[in-house]
Design a protein around this motif. Structure first.
Motif, PDB file in Angstrom:
ATOM      1  N   TYR A  60      13.538 -11.456  -7.599  1.00  0.00           N
ATOM      2  CA  TYR A  60      14.143 -10.325  -6.883  1.00  0.00           C
ATOM      3  C   TYR A  60      13.108  -9.240  -6.602  1.00  0.00           C
ATOM      4  O   TYR A  60      13.111  -8.631  -5.530  1.00  0.00           O
ATOM      5  N   HIS A  61      12.212  -8.995  -7.547  1.00  0.00           N
ATOM      6  CA  HIS A  61      11.157  -8.006  -7.340  1.00  0.00           C
ATOM      7  C   HIS A  61      10.240  -8.441  -6.194  1.00  0.00           C
ATOM      8  O   HIS A  61       9.872  -7.632  -5.337  1.00  0.00           O
ATOM      9  N   GLY A  64      11.924  -7.789  -2.868  1.00  0.00           N
ATOM     10  CA  GLY A  64      11.807  -6.382  -2.484  1.00  0.00           C
ATOM     11  C   GLY A  64      10.419  -6.047  -1.977  1.00  0.00           C
ATOM     12  O   GLY A  64      10.260  -5.330  -0.980  1.00  0.00           O
ATOM     13  N   ASP A  65       9.388  -6.562  -2.643  1.00  0.00           N
ATOM     14  CA  ASP A  65       8.014  -6.334  -2.198  1.00  0.00           C
ATOM     15  C   ASP A  65       7.781  -6.912  -0.802  1.00  0.00           C
ATOM     16  O   ASP A  65       7.158  -6.280   0.047  1.00  0.00           O
ATOM     17  N   PHE A  67       9.997  -7.491   1.556  1.00  0.00           N
ATOM     18  CA  PHE A  67      10.709  -6.668   2.540  1.00  0.00           C
ATOM     19  C   PHE A  67       9.902  -5.409   2.864  1.00  0.00           C
ATOM     20  O   PHE A  67       9.689  -5.072   4.024  1.00  0.00           O
ATOM     21  N   LYS A  68       9.487  -4.703   1.841  1.00  0.00           N
ATOM     22  CA  LYS A  68       8.815  -3.422   2.033  1.00  0.00           C
ATOM     23  C   LYS A  68       7.452  -3.582   2.698  1.00  0.00           C
ATOM     24  O   LYS A  68       7.098  -2.824   3.596  1.00  0.00           O
ATOM     25  N   ILE A  89      15.105  -5.394  -7.243  1.00  0.00           N
ATOM     26  CA  ILE A  89      14.557  -5.441  -5.882  1.00  0.00           C
ATOM     27  C   ILE A  89      13.653  -4.235  -5.659  1.00  0.00           C
ATOM     28  O   ILE A  89      12.655  -4.317  -4.968  1.00  0.00           O
ATOM     29  N   GLY A  90      14.008  -3.111  -6.272  1.00  0.00           N
ATOM     30  CA  GLY A  90      13.158  -1.923  -6.194  1.00  0.00           C
ATOM     31  C   GLY A  90      13.352  -1.095  -4.943  1.00  0.00           C
ATOM     32  O   GLY A  90      12.562  -0.203  -4.671  1.00  0.00           O
ATOM     33  N   LEU A  91      14.384  -1.371  -4.174  1.00  0.00           N
ATOM     34  CA  LEU A  91      14.687  -0.609  -2.963  1.00  0.00           C
ATOM     35  C   LEU A  91      16.105  -0.063  -3.073  1.00  0.00           C
ATOM     36  O   LEU A  91      16.958  -0.687  -3.704  1.00  0.00           O
ATOM     37  N   PHE A 111      19.652  -3.235   3.350  1.00  0.00           N
ATOM     38  CA  PHE A 111      18.434  -2.444   3.221  1.00  0.00           C
ATOM     39  C   PHE A 111      17.843  -2.219   4.607  1.00  0.00           C
ATOM     40  O   PHE A 111      17.814  -3.144   5.413  1.00  0.00           O
TER      41      PHE A 111
END
Length: 141
Positions: A60-61, A64-65, A67-68, A89-91, A111
């Protein structure tokens, strides 16, 4: 792979194959297609038999990385039945939808990807002299 083939077949039946592209990919190596940003939808494993033996928080992390770092301008939707994993995910999701995946309660998280950060932008505006402060009241759920 069977789910990807079924999704491709359904997109063709709906005459959407030009716009809908399905693939199975590792979040750590995911890059979106070139061209105009669009929408990414994913249903990563969230435990039970589908996620047995995987390091799901790291997955999941990594999602998120990806995506960002690689998807500015895109919108991403993540379907998950594990709120603790969603946090990794961090977002911050723009919206959350409560749904069921068969009998399982799940959340569909939306997101919006953008370059840079929005952190503190509303805070700084309210701290400028002469800027009125807004008041928010919670009404129900």
């Amino acid at each position: 792979p069977a789910a990807v083939r079924a999704a491709d077949a359904n997109a063709e039946i709906a005459c959407m194959e030009r716009w809908a592209k399905f693939r199975r990919a590792d979040a750590r190596s995911f890059t979106p297609p070139r061209g105009t940003p669009g929408l990414i939808a994913t249903n990563p494993p969230y435990g039970g038999h589908a996620g047995a033996g995987e390091d799901l928080p790291a997955l999941y992390h990594a999602l998120g990385d990806a995506f960002k770092q690689r998807c500015p301008g895109w919108r991403a939707f993540v379907l998950t039945g594990a709120p603790a994993l969603a946090k990794t995910i961090g977002l911050h999701p723009k919206r959350k939808f409560a749904l069921f995946n068969g009998p399982l309660p799940v959340k569909l998280l939306e997101f919006e990807m953008y370059e840079g950060t929005r952190k503190g932008t509303s805070q700084r505006a309210s701290e400028e002299p002469g800027t009125p402060r807004s008041v928010t009241r919670r009404l129900g759920n």
